[in-house]
Design an enzyme around this catalytic site. Structure first.
Site, PDB file in Angstrom:
ATOM      1  CB  CYS A  33      -0.978  -0.040   1.167  1.00 54.23           C
ATOM      2  SG  CYS A  33      -2.372   1.089   0.972  1.00 54.23           S
ATOM      3  CG  HIS A  52      -3.317  -3.756   3.341  1.00 54.65           C
ATOM      4  ND1 HIS A  52      -2.317  -3.146   4.062  1.00 54.65           N
ATOM      5  CD2 HIS A  52      -3.987  -2.762   2.705  1.00 54.65           C
ATOM      6  CE1 HIS A  52      -2.388  -1.825   3.897  1.00 54.65           C
ATOM      7  NE2 HIS A  52      -3.386  -1.572   3.068  1.00 54.65           N
ATOM      8  CD  GLU A 112      -0.660  -5.810   5.733  1.00 54.92           C
ATOM      9  OE1 GLU A 112      -0.897  -4.587   5.848  1.00 54.92           O
ATOM     10  OE2 GLU A 112      -0.446  -6.365   4.631  1.00 54.92           O
TER      11      GLU A 112
END
Length: 222
Positions: free
Chosen positions: A87, A195, A197
């Site tokens: 990002c 993302h 994660e």
């Protein structure tokens, strides 16, 4: 394995990224402040997190790319150290010259925050070995400036060199050729807007993101 997460004023996904790295490696990552001038000894992977570094002042990632620690990151990447930017981290990597192109305001000028479908374009990069080419995965996005842009010659070149790691499988932000993630010419630097994660365990609604971290660690042999 030692990993490092770079932290800027305005980072807001550094903890999420640290949690994901610890879950996969079993070791807490070093949290490296933007004003530091060197990476910790023995670091095997560097991650640049999402957020709003320096408040996105001037241009997203532009100031962060010129911070003291990024000089060390650029030098380490040039020697082959795996570096990933997610990002805002993707924005920082393009602004620092580690990746081609730029990230502009989303088409429609709206912030986009939701799970999106991605197509794995290249499953043979340092970061994608746990995926299958052509596979569709779902990963969250949360960005306002995720519209990937490059001139046609650059787009043709990275297409031809297999450097597009992920594409959006649905309209998301107006990115050229639906690009969601790219790698550098040496293959050791990845930038992606979604993302991973945030999708590493069932409580997140899926673990498609975890395979990226697992594949990275497996590929670098640590």
């Amino acid at each position: 394995m030692k990993t490092a997460v770079i932290v800027f004023p305005g980072s807001n996904c550094d903890r999420d990224l640290a949690v994901a790295l610890e879950a996969v490696t079993g070791t807490k990552p070093h949290m490296v402040w933007h004003g530091d001038t060197d990476l910790p000894d023995g670091v095997g992977v560097v991650a640049v997190p999402g957020g709003f570094s320096y408040g996105d002042y001037l241009r997203s990632g532009a100031i962060a790319a010129r911070s003291p620690i990024m000089r060390a990151v650029v030098a380490a990447a040039g020697k082959g150290l795996p570096v990933m930017g997610i990002c805002n981290g993707f924005q920082v990597l393009t602004e620092s010259g580690l990746l081609p192109g730029a990230l502009m305001r989303n088409a429609g000028l709206n912030f986009v925050g939701r799970d999106v479908a991605l197509t794995v374009e290249n499953a043979q990069t340092t970061f994608t070995s746990r995926y299958r080419a052509g596979e569709t995965i779902r990963i969250p996005v949360a960005h306002h400036d995720g519209n990937y842009f490059a001139d046609d010659a650059t787009l043709d070149r990275i297409e031809g060199e297999g450097r597009i790691a992920f594409r959006y499988a649905e309209p998301v932000n107006g990115s050229a050729r639906h690009i969601a993630g790219v790698v550098n010419d040496a293959g050791n630097v990845l930038g992606m807007m979604p993302h991973p994660e945030r999708k590493i365990e069932g409580a997140h609604g899926g673990n498609d993101g975890r395979r990226l971290f697992e594949g990275l660690l497996e590929t670098v042999g640590v």
